[in-house]
Design a protein around this motif. Sequence first.
Motif, short mmCIF file in Angstrom:
data_model
loop_
_atom_site.label_atom_id
_atom_site.label_comp_id
_atom_site.label_asym_id
_atom_site.label_seq_id
_atom_site.Cartn_x
_atom_site.Cartn_y
_atom_site.Cartn_z
N ASN A 1 0.80 -1.24 0.00
CA ASN A 1 0.00 0.00 0.00
C ASN A 1 0.82 1.28 0.00
O ASN A 1 0.31 2.34 0.34
CB ASN A 1 -1.00 0.02 1.16
N ALA B 1 -4.17 6.83 -7.57
CA ALA B 1 -4.01 7.78 -6.47
C ALA B 1 -4.08 9.22 -6.98
O ALA B 1 -4.15 9.46 -8.18
CB ALA B 1 -2.68 7.53 -5.76
N SER C 1 -3.57 13.89 -2.94
CA SER C 1 -4.01 13.76 -1.55
C SER C 1 -3.45 12.50 -0.90
O SER C 1 -3.44 12.39 0.33
CB SER C 1 -5.54 13.78 -1.45
N ASN C 2 -2.96 11.55 -1.69
CA ASN C 2 -2.35 10.33 -1.16
C ASN C 2 -0.87 10.50 -0.82
O ASN C 2 -0.27 9.62 -0.21
CB ASN C 2 -2.48 9.18 -2.17
N ALA D 1 3.70 7.87 -1.71
CA ALA D 1 2.27 8.02 -1.47
C ALA D 1 1.71 6.75 -0.86
O ALA D 1 2.28 5.67 -1.00
CB ALA D 1 1.54 8.32 -2.79
N HIS D 2 0.58 6.89 -0.17
CA HIS D 2 -0.13 5.76 0.42
C HIS D 2 -1.29 5.40 -0.50
O HIS D 2 -2.02 6.27 -0.96
CB HIS D 2 -0.67 6.14 1.80
N LEU D 3 -1.43 4.13 -0.79
CA LEU D 3 -2.51 3.68 -1.68
C LEU D 3 -3.68 3.10 -0.89
O LEU D 3 -3.54 2.63 0.19
CB LEU D 3 -1.99 2.62 -2.65
#
Length: 126
Positions: free
Chosen positions: A25, A67, A70-71, A124-126
Amino acid sequence: MKNTINTTKAPQAIGPYSQAVSINNLLFISGQIPADPETGEIVTGGVGEEAHQVMKNLKAILEEAGATFSNAVKTSIFLKNMDDFALVNEIYASYFEAGNYPARETVQVSKLPKNVNVEISMIAHL
């Protein structure tokens, strides 16, 4: 599971690396320079135009991974000249929702690939 992310809407890698890799993620986007993905040429017009192209390249890779800005949780900005900080910072900020900025550092370096003025990498976070 590790996945390689590639899109034709961002410049192709100019060396032995991937545009981005996702695992657990997290999305790790390689440093983006201001290359036009259609021509491979570096955009002209100064550091402002370069910063916008870099952000567009990051956006294309984020979108390919499902994404958005904002991620983003962390960015690294590399500048050839720290005197360009205020302009690059203003352009960079315009791509994020106010108050939802990732962690970041900005450093001046002596030289960047293809002699560009700015390069930005992102996690980034998924």
